[in-house]
Write a protein that holds these residues in place. Structure first.
Motif, PDB file in Angstrom:
ATOM      1  N   SER A   1      36.942  35.724  27.361  1.00 27.91           N
ATOM      2  CA  SER A   1      37.909  36.811  27.212  1.00 27.91           C
ATOM      3  C   SER A   1      39.323  36.265  27.238  1.00 27.91           C
ATOM      4  N   ASN A   2      40.266  37.039  26.691  1.00 25.06           N
ATOM      5  CA  ASN A   2      41.640  36.534  26.637  1.00 25.06           C
ATOM      6  C   ASN A   2      42.425  36.750  27.921  1.00 25.06           C
ATOM      7  N   ARG A   3      41.869  37.474  28.909  1.00 17.92           N
ATOM      8  CA  ARG A   3      42.512  37.566  30.227  1.00 17.92           C
ATOM      9  C   ARG A   3      41.508  38.084  31.247  1.00 17.92           C
ATOM     10  N   PHE A   4      41.814  37.821  32.520  1.00 15.48           N
ATOM     11  CA  PHE A   4      40.982  38.285  33.624  1.00 15.48           C
ATOM     12  C   PHE A   4      41.758  39.315  34.423  1.00 15.48           C
ATOM     13  N   ASP A   5      41.017  40.234  35.033  1.00 14.91           N
ATOM     14  CA  ASP A   5      41.612  41.309  35.808  1.00 14.91           C
ATOM     15  C   ASP A   5      42.188  40.755  37.102  1.00 14.91           C
ATOM     16  N   SER A   6      43.447  41.076  37.385  1.00 18.53           N
ATOM     17  CA  SER A   6      44.112  40.561  38.584  1.00 18.53           C
ATOM     18  C   SER A   6      44.055  41.545  39.754  1.00 18.53           C
ATOM     19  N   GLU A   7      43.207  42.560  39.649  1.00 15.75           N
ATOM     20  CA  GLU A   7      43.063  43.519  40.743  1.00 15.75           C
ATOM     21  C   GLU A   7      42.340  42.847  41.912  1.00 15.75           C
ATOM     22  N   PHE A   8      42.903  42.979  43.090  1.00 19.52           N
ATOM     23  CA  PHE A   8      42.379  42.312  44.286  1.00 19.52           C
ATOM     24  C   PHE A   8      41.094  42.993  44.752  1.00 19.52           C
ATOM     25  N   PRO A   9      39.962  42.247  44.817  1.00 21.83           N
ATOM     26  CA  PRO A   9      38.713  42.845  45.306  1.00 21.83           C
ATOM     27  C   PRO A   9      38.773  43.094  46.817  1.00 21.83           C
ATOM     28  N   ALA A  10      38.242  44.214  47.242  1.00 22.08           N
ATOM     29  CA  ALA A  10      38.274  44.590  48.653  1.00 22.08           C
ATOM     30  C   ALA A  10      37.445  43.647  49.522  1.00 22.08           C
ATOM     31  N   VAL A  11      36.455  42.972  48.939  1.00 18.66           N
ATOM     32  CA  VAL A  11      35.596  42.070  49.705  1.00 18.66           C
ATOM     33  C   VAL A  11      36.386  40.874  50.234  1.00 18.66           C
ATOM     34  N   LEU A  12      37.443  40.498  49.542  1.00 14.88           N
ATOM     35  CA  LEU A  12      38.225  39.323  49.931  1.00 14.88           C
ATOM     36  C   LEU A  12      39.309  39.638  50.957  1.00 14.88           C
ATOM     37  N   THR A  13      39.386  40.879  51.399  1.00 10.02           N
ATOM     38  CA  THR A  13      40.379  41.247  52.403  1.00 10.02           C
ATOM     39  C   THR A  13      40.118  40.467  53.684  1.00 10.02           C
ATOM     40  N   GLY A  14      41.132  39.819  54.187  1.00  7.38           N
ATOM     41  CA  GLY A  14      41.004  39.009  55.394  1.00  7.38           C
ATOM     42  C   GLY A  14      40.630  37.569  55.114  1.00  7.38           C
ATOM     43  N   LYS A  15      40.226  37.261  53.894  1.00  2.00           N
ATOM     44  CA  LYS A  15      39.879  35.881  53.530  1.00  2.00           C
ATOM     45  C   LYS A  15      41.042  35.192  52.829  1.00  2.00           C
ATOM     46  N   VAL A  16      41.690  35.906  51.915  1.00  2.00           N
ATOM     47  CA  VAL A  16      42.785  35.347  51.135  1.00  2.00           C
ATOM     48  C   VAL A  16      43.834  36.442  50.936  1.00  2.00           C
TER      49      VAL A  16
END
Length: 174
Positions: free
Chosen positions: A53-68
């Protein structure tokens, strides 16, 4: 002093301790390690060339909260998107030229697109390795650029997997 003399006779004696724990030693491979399912960042662009694909979604996944931090996540995705923005338009132009000349060249005109697509994938993999070494391995994460099957069809697409590295038991002796 008479009380100490019987105890002093056993002072230099070495006793062997019975090792009852020898039978209960468990190797580290057997120990279960908790690792959540990896987070999949799918392509969100409107142009796809050979699954890329020509770009990836930059929306922050909720699973990564507290990790990064969300800012670090968006910065990493924007670096990948900048690499795609630089390389993918050239791939599309070569794809169009290859499709126009495909009948005359018996399909050989599509080779430049395949090679350019492979070069784009390699540059994204190198970028993600740099990001892993710089930041994400320290946080217990591993970013990987991989190919997966689309959810509704048999087609393949390239996605970014954010894997959780297993935690090793640090309280166990060597």
């Amino acid at each position: 002093m008479s009380v100490l003399l019987p105890n002093m006779a056993d002072f230099d004696t070495i006793y062997e301790l019975e090792d009852e724990d020898e039978d209960h030693v468990v190797s580290e491979e057997v120990l279960p390690r908790y690792c959540p399912e990896p987070v999949v960042v799918r392509g969100a662009g409107h142009i796809t060339v050979f699954g890329l694909s020509n770009r990836f979604d930059s929306e922050f996944p909720a699973v990564l909260t507290g990790k990064v931090a969300p800012e670090e996540f968006k910065t990493s995705i924007s670096r990948v998107n900048a690499c795609l923005k630089k390389n993918l338009p050239v791939n599309v132009k070569w794809l169009l030229c290859g499709c126009l000349c495909c009948c005359c060249t018996v399909g050989c005109s599509l080779w430049p697109v395949i090679c350019l697509n492979k070069r784009t994938r390699k540059s994204i993999q190198k970028l993600l390795e740099w990001e892993n070494n710089r930041l994400y391995h320290k946080l217990g994460l591993h970013w990987k650029f991989t190919r997966r099957k689309c959810e509704g069809s048999n087609m393949m697409e390239y996605v970014i997997l954010v894997e959780f590295l297993p935690k090793y038991p640090i309280f166990r002796p060597d």
